[in-house]
Design a protein around this motif. Structure first.
Motif, PDB file in Angstrom:
ATOM      1  N   GLY A 222       0.813  -1.205   0.000  1.00 45.05           N
ATOM      2  CA  GLY A 222       0.000   0.000   0.000  1.00 45.05           C
ATOM      3  C   GLY A 222       0.849   1.257   0.000  1.00 45.05           C
ATOM      4  N   ALA A 223       2.129   1.107   0.406  1.00 39.64           N
ATOM      5  CA  ALA A 223       2.994   2.281   0.473  1.00 39.64           C
ATOM      6  C   ALA A 223       4.362   2.009  -0.134  1.00 39.64           C
ATOM      7  CB  ALA A 223       3.151   2.749   1.924  1.00 39.64           C
ATOM      8  N   MET A 224       4.495   0.890  -0.829  1.00 36.38           N
ATOM      9  CA  MET A 224       5.798   0.541  -1.409  1.00 36.38           C
ATOM     10  C   MET A 224       5.569   0.109  -2.851  1.00 36.38           C
ATOM     11  SD  MET A 224       9.081   0.065  -0.367  1.00 36.38           S
ATOM     12  CE  MET A 224       8.937  -0.276   1.385  1.00 36.38           C
ATOM     13  N   ARG A 233       3.625  -2.143 -16.083  1.00 42.39           N
ATOM     14  CA  ARG A 233       3.298  -0.846 -16.693  1.00 42.39           C
ATOM     15  C   ARG A 233       4.257  -0.537 -17.839  1.00 42.39           C
ATOM     16  NH1 ARG A 233      -0.399   1.505 -13.399  1.00 42.39           N
ATOM     17  NH2 ARG A 233      -0.507   3.384 -14.641  1.00 42.39           N
TER      18      ARG A 233
ATOM     19  N   ASP B 240      -3.662   2.545 -10.475  1.00 42.04           N
ATOM     20  CA  ASP B 240      -3.296   3.740 -11.227  1.00 42.04           C
ATOM     21  C   ASP B 240      -1.831   4.057 -10.937  1.00 42.04           C
ATOM     22  OD1 ASP B 240      -3.112   5.032  -8.820  1.00 42.04           O
ATOM     23  OD2 ASP B 240      -4.950   6.189  -9.055  1.00 42.04           O
ATOM     24  N   GLU B 241      -1.377   5.177 -11.462  1.00 40.46           N
ATOM     25  CA  GLU B 241       0.059   5.475 -11.361  1.00 40.46           C
ATOM     26  C   GLU B 241       0.518   5.708  -9.932  1.00 40.46           C
ATOM     27  OE1 GLU B 241       1.198   8.595 -13.995  1.00 40.46           O
ATOM     28  OE2 GLU B 241       0.692   7.437 -15.780  1.00 40.46           O
ATOM     29  N   PHE B 284       5.575   6.326  -1.932  1.00 41.26           N
ATOM     30  CA  PHE B 284       4.630   5.783  -2.899  1.00 41.26           C
ATOM     31  C   PHE B 284       3.314   5.497  -2.183  1.00 41.26           C
ATOM     32  CE2 PHE B 284       2.964   2.190  -5.535  1.00 41.26           C
ATOM     33  CZ  PHE B 284       2.835   2.902  -6.707  1.00 41.26           C
ATOM     34  N   GLY B 285       2.272   5.430  -2.950  1.00 42.80           N
ATOM     35  CA  GLY B 285       0.980   5.044  -2.394  1.00 42.80           C
ATOM     36  C   GLY B 285      -0.035   6.174  -2.487  1.00 42.80           C
ATOM     37  N   ASP B 286      -1.271   5.835  -2.224  1.00 39.00           N
ATOM     38  CA  ASP B 286      -2.373   6.801  -2.296  1.00 39.00           C
ATOM     39  C   ASP B 286      -2.054   8.040  -1.457  1.00 39.00           C
ATOM     40  OD1 ASP B 286      -4.732   8.216  -2.199  1.00 39.00           O
ATOM     41  OD2 ASP B 286      -5.987   6.414  -2.038  1.00 39.00           O
ATOM     42  N   VAL B 291       1.566   6.836   5.369  1.00 36.94           N
ATOM     43  CA  VAL B 291       2.136   5.505   5.163  1.00 36.94           C
ATOM     44  C   VAL B 291       1.500   4.504   6.119  1.00 36.94           C
ATOM     45  CG1 VAL B 291       4.226   4.114   5.451  1.00 36.94           C
ATOM     46  CG2 VAL B 291       4.335   6.280   4.207  1.00 36.94           C
ATOM     47  N   ASN B 294      -1.913   3.758   4.870  1.00 33.03           N
ATOM     48  CA  ASN B 294      -1.880   2.939   3.646  1.00 33.03           C
ATOM     49  C   ASN B 294      -1.477   1.492   3.935  1.00 33.03           C
ATOM     50  OD1 ASN B 294      -2.772   4.293   1.293  1.00 33.03           O
ATOM     51  ND2 ASN B 294      -0.923   5.549   1.245  1.00 33.03           N
TER      52      ASN B 294
END
Lengths: 467, 467
Positions: A222-224, A233, B240-241, B284-286, B291, B294
């Protein structure tokens, strides 16, 4: 003269088939160092055969860090006759996936008139035909209609990385007027075709890294970034939904497909539906082109292998930090291998988001596409032979695959090539259950004496004055 | 009472470490049938230890087609005292990629106060602590402060597929007032936290087929679907990205994140930059969530493994006809495992173009997310112990991973769980060079006697009247 030789070879058919089976039993997989023994075995077997048939010279040409090539020469036809280089290769593709083979890949097995085994079709079958045709002339006539230089390489299936250096180092030894290739071509069968070109190739392997190490998907999920999501991609960005290559700059230098070429592509009847049915697949590819155009006159970017994360039995809750892909690009006239490789690299780098590190692994080599000019004597000789043996005028086709040596010999030695192999396109080369038709073996033992005889009616000067 | 036991255990520290090393030496990889012997070895070693410490009952609970669980009971505290189920597991994740280990994964090695070995942190270390705490009470005091039921399962790392049936079959035997888990939690270290929830999980594996067989990329390239291109498109469509899951219906049932939960997530100091630096990764992540949010309060779809085509040394010019991927989904409260799996399946099927056949492979099981209610006695007991040992009030956290048994025991036996393990999040569980801090082992041998003593001050009725 060729009739007597063909008759002799027909009588030797079982012995020749035996020798072909022996050659297939050596697992000469050039891409994998684990098969070094198989490579050595195939090489020594062929050397032994060449040494026994009365050539004037037989030797190994060593490629530093690469696989040696086998060289043999017979130069008794005199300086007025052309010198014809005969090309084949003794290395084969890997046999995996092994479980899909119905009989062991390196244990040649005959079923229904087909000889099954890795390399039977690509290209130990046709290489054997070429060698035995020369042997037949020397045995029956005491000489060949042309001067002959046999060149059997061991790196064709890995893109011939060390061949350019080897050919440059032996420029004198390899001097010839033209090259006749046992690889490529479709001389056998009911619909013979004059194979006058092939696509080029270049390769690229890359690794992608999103973190320094794999992590527990529960802890970091979720965060990596996940390396597999990222490579997906990137790979998805290489084509549009219809399979058209979307890499910027990749098509640079390719002229629009001319009407003449489109007519050439349509000259040989081709049942697209049957072709897809044979592979158990459905129609695909750029709809602006026919299947034959897409597979011989248009370039590709193809992922041959991709992997990452846990691939064993069961599951593993991991967020993978690295992923890998192997790519090859098929090239058409106008494309430069290095430029095509650079375009794909640049595309991948441009599409990799921050936090995604790419590493490219050297796959040296690369081969331009090859075309045999319409007025070349090799074309006339082959057309005459096929017309005589089969009637009618042979269709003109191109190979979607690559015979790197055709381009290399054109660029380095100034000689052009004609692919005159006996393999048929349905023989599952590079796939499980590869086979070679015994009828193609027999046909080859008639056609190769004919074309060598036909070339012997020409003068060396016919080749040299061209350009 | 706990002081005497802790003192005793401190004196036994080297013997306990020896037993932990012995346990790690058994390669008990539950996901791979090749490790059946390692599973059996770990099981028999633990059975032997339990049989030697004076429990009232020790036995194996057999799971048809699955890995047996180890059960042990001591019920001498009397009916007024609570019965505490103690949970651990003896199976471990696969050790690959092997080349990245600095010492062999199944040869426990101490370096710089860390015990390296597969399973050291997850969760043989904490399981050993729990077993030895019970052993300590029985040795020193002749009895435990609470009734104890030890339950050590062998399928945690594969999602506990046969555990539901096993628990249902032994409902009476496993009856208890609460469960204390040696898996999960963060009781050790300077920043102790009360781990009161975990994400759920479900899994999915699929294969993708574009043709009946692999083909030569030169022959078909440009007019044949490539399975690797297709699986890349499908996997790329899942997020998504920014890594947000784009699977329709996947988030159904999840309530918006409340302010209370966001405050809970922020209650434990968390250095996001340091966290990413530790993994050698970038943020990274939403972006709508932190963190911690997520990774513990938001669901994921994660590809754990993906492969297809030629992955050996060198290259192979193949257009692959099949490709494979293994996925797991982490779930949060409100999500149903089956519905989440169905949503991902439906997404993949919807996004697969004609000519691409998908086949899903059963990965049974699946676990809802778990939360321990704010007023549960387990929370009070653990908070009191941590406050006494470390000072201050422990932060409340949730585990991003999954401890299937917490959900299963809540749903099947009506008992709630607290995760009170000693593993730290930086110990590379599921990755190469997994380790367990010797200081955490020592701390565990103090904390577990304390919490068992604290729970012994409560009445069984305190647990039973709640729910």
């Amino acid at each position: 003269m060729s009739e007597r030789v063909a008759e002799y070879l027909a009588g030797q058919r079982d012995a020749i088939l035996d020798r072909l089976c022996t050659l297939i039993r050596f697992p000469s997989v050039s891409t994998d160092p684990a098969f070094a023994e198989g490579m050595r075995g195939a090489r020594e077997f062929l050397l032994g055969r060449l040494r026994s048939i009365g050539l004037t010279e037989v030797r190994l040409l060593e490629a530093p860090g690469g696989q040696p090539a086998i060289f043999g020469a017979w130069t008794g036809a005199g300086p007025d006759r052309p010198t014809i280089m005969i090309y084949g290769h003794y290395d084969v593709q890997p046999a995996d996936p092994l479980p899909l083979w119905h009989s062991p890949p390196f244990e040649p097995t005959i079923r229904d008139g087909r000889l099954y085994g890795r390399g039977a079709s690509d290209v130990k079958g046709s290489t054997t035909v070429a060698v035995e045709a020369v042997a037949g002339f020397l045995a029956v006539e005491g000489g060949c209609p042309v001067n002959v230089k046999l060149f059997l390489e061991g790196e064709e299936e890995v893109g011939s990385p060390s061949l350019p250096a080897l050919v440059k180092a032996h420029r004198e030894l390899l001097a010839a007027d033209a090259m006749l290739s046992a690889d490529g071509g479709g001389a056998a069968g009911k619909q013979p075709a004059l194979n006058i070109g092939c696509r080029g190739i270049c390769a690229l392997q890359f690794s992608l890294r999103t973190a320094a190490k794999d992590a527990h998907s529960g802890k970091v999920g979720g965060a990596m970034r996940n390396a597999l999501h990222e490579i997906a991609r990137l790979v998805a960005s290489l084509h549009d939904e219809q399979g058209r290559v979307t890499v910027e700059g990749f098509h640079d230098g390719i002229p629009p497909l001319s009407n003449a070429l489109r007519m050439e592509a349509a000259s040989l009847p081709f049942d697209e539906a049957a072709w897809y049915a044979e592979f158990g697949a459905t129609p695909f590819g750029d709809p602006a082109y026919s299947v034959r155009e897409n597979t011989t006159m248009r370039p590709t970017v193809e992922v041959n292998g991709m992997w990452g994360g846990y691939t064993g039995d069961g599951g593993k809750t991991v967020t993978p930090a690295e992923a890998h892909a192997k790519l090859t690009m098929r090239l058409v006239p106008g494309q430069e291998p290095e430029a095509a490789q650079t375009a794909v690299k640049a595309h991948l780098e441009r599409h990799a988001p921050p936090g995604v590190a790419l590493e490219f692994h050297g796959r040296p080599g690369g081969t331009r596409a090859f075309t045999l000019a319409a007025d070349h004597p090799l074309r006339a000789a082959a057309a005459a032979v096929l017309a005589r043996e089969k009637g009618g005028r042979p269709a003109v086709t191109r190979l979607g695959g690559t015979v790197p040596i055709t381009t290399l010999f054109q660029e380095t030695l100034g000689i052009d090539s004609l692919m005159f192999g006996l393999a048929s396109p349905d023989e599952d080369a590079h796939a499980p259950n590869e086979f070679f038709r015994l009828s193609s073996l027999e046909e080859g033992l008639r056609l190769w004496p004919m074309i060598l005889t036909e070339l012997g009616t020409m003068r060396a000067a016919d080749f040299r004055t061209r350009g």
